[in-house]
Enzyme design. Structure first.
Site, mmCIF file in Angstrom:
data_model
loop_
_atom_site.group_PDB
_atom_site.id
_atom_site.type_symbol
_atom_site.label_atom_id
_atom_site.label_comp_id
_atom_site.label_asym_id
_atom_site.label_seq_id
_atom_site.Cartn_x
_atom_site.Cartn_y
_atom_site.Cartn_z
ATOM 1 C CB SER A 157 -11.225 9.328 -12.799
ATOM 2 O OG SER A 157 -10.318 8.353 -12.906
ATOM 3 C CG ASP A 211 -5.083 10.140 -8.134
ATOM 4 O OD1 ASP A 211 -5.194 8.991 -8.022
ATOM 5 O OD2 ASP A 211 -5.647 10.942 -8.768
ATOM 6 C CG HIS A 243 -8.394 8.573 -8.058
ATOM 7 N ND1 HIS A 243 -8.147 9.344 -9.136
ATOM 8 C CD2 HIS A 243 -9.780 7.850 -8.770
ATOM 9 C CE1 HIS A 243 -8.619 9.106 -10.354
ATOM 10 N NE2 HIS A 243 -9.823 8.198 -9.975
#
Length: 265
Positions: A157, A211, A243
């Site tokens: 991320s 995601d 995610h």
């Protein structure tokens, strides 16, 4: 008679002198070639050799997370090639984050909005400050003797976005950079700063197609930017993955790194 004795004495002296000269030469040769090696020097050379051969994996966590919380990741890398791998899981500094209404949390740089899209605003000043921090960690490991081509930077991320930028702006060719559910957090001007050596560092990009936090389109937008600059980038999409990081992604990362270690080439 006296002359004969003098001649014999002279010959005897010459023989003694010659024998002494030969003995002295032999002692000198032995002292040069048979002297014991310096154990500290041998140990230092061995340590340098081991450091150069080992691999180094730097893992950068996502927003609000911490380095120690990600350490279990290394237990999945069970191949013999990772027995001497040095792992590092640093934690981001605490800072206010715009997308969380200014709340303070571990963050490498500011994120203005969630979900992150391909067109989300960028915090380049904060990003470049974080890149300097990452580069300092890489520099320290290389100074300790690790071959730059055995250094791998990975991140999830926000950590993935930082991984990408750090690898692109590092002045040497590294073993590789792996981006998990990340995005390109910079403007096009950053790509103009990428050196020829940095362009030789391969990139692995993995992203879940479901995601909701860093949209799949944000991940998809990254590889074409790299390819236009002549940078090798392998993109892998994972249907149904949100995610997060899956074991399948990590196992692929393990094999990807293995093929880039000197012992596997």
């Amino acid at each position: 008679m006296h002359q004969v004795l003098l001649t014999l004495t002279a010959r005897r002296l010459i023989e003694i002198f010659s024998l002494t000269l030969l003995l002295g030469t032999a002692i000198f040769i032995a002292s040069v070639f048979l002297q014991p090696k310096n154990p500290s020097s041998s140990s230092s050379q061995k340590q340098q050799s081991m450091a150069a051969a080992r691999s180094f994996v730097l893992w950068l966590h996502g927003l609000g997370d911490s380095g120690p919380a990600n350490e279990p990741i290394k237990t999945l890398f069970t191949s013999p090639e990772f027995r001497t791998t040095k792992w590092s899981f640093p934690s981001a500094p605490i800072a206010p984050v715009s997308c969380n209404y200014g709340a303070k949390m571990p963050s490498w740089f500011d994120i203005h909005e969630i979900p992150v899209t391909a067109d989300s605003p960028k915090d380049e000043s904060g990003l470049l400050k974080a890149v300097q921090h990452v580069h300092a960690m890489i520099d320290k490991e290389i100074a300790a003797g690790t071959n730059p081509e055995n250094v791998f930077v990975c991140g999830f991320s926000q950590g993935g976005a930082l991984t990408l930028t750090s690898v692109l702006l590092y002045p040497k060719t590294l073993g590789g950079g792996a981006v998990f559910s990340g995005w390109a957090p910079f403007n096009s001007s950053i790509m103009e700063q990428v050196s020829l050596d940095a362009k030789r560092t391969p990139i692995l990009w993995l992203h879940g197609m479901s995601d909701p936090t860093v949209l799949f389109e944000a991940g998809q937008a990254g590889p074409p930017i790299l390819e236009q600059a002549g940078i090798s980038c392998e993109f892998k999409a994972y249907p149904g993955l949100g995610h997060s990081i899956s074991n399948a992604e990590l196992k692929y990362l393990e094999s990807w790194i293995k093929t880039r270690l000197p012992s596997s080439s």
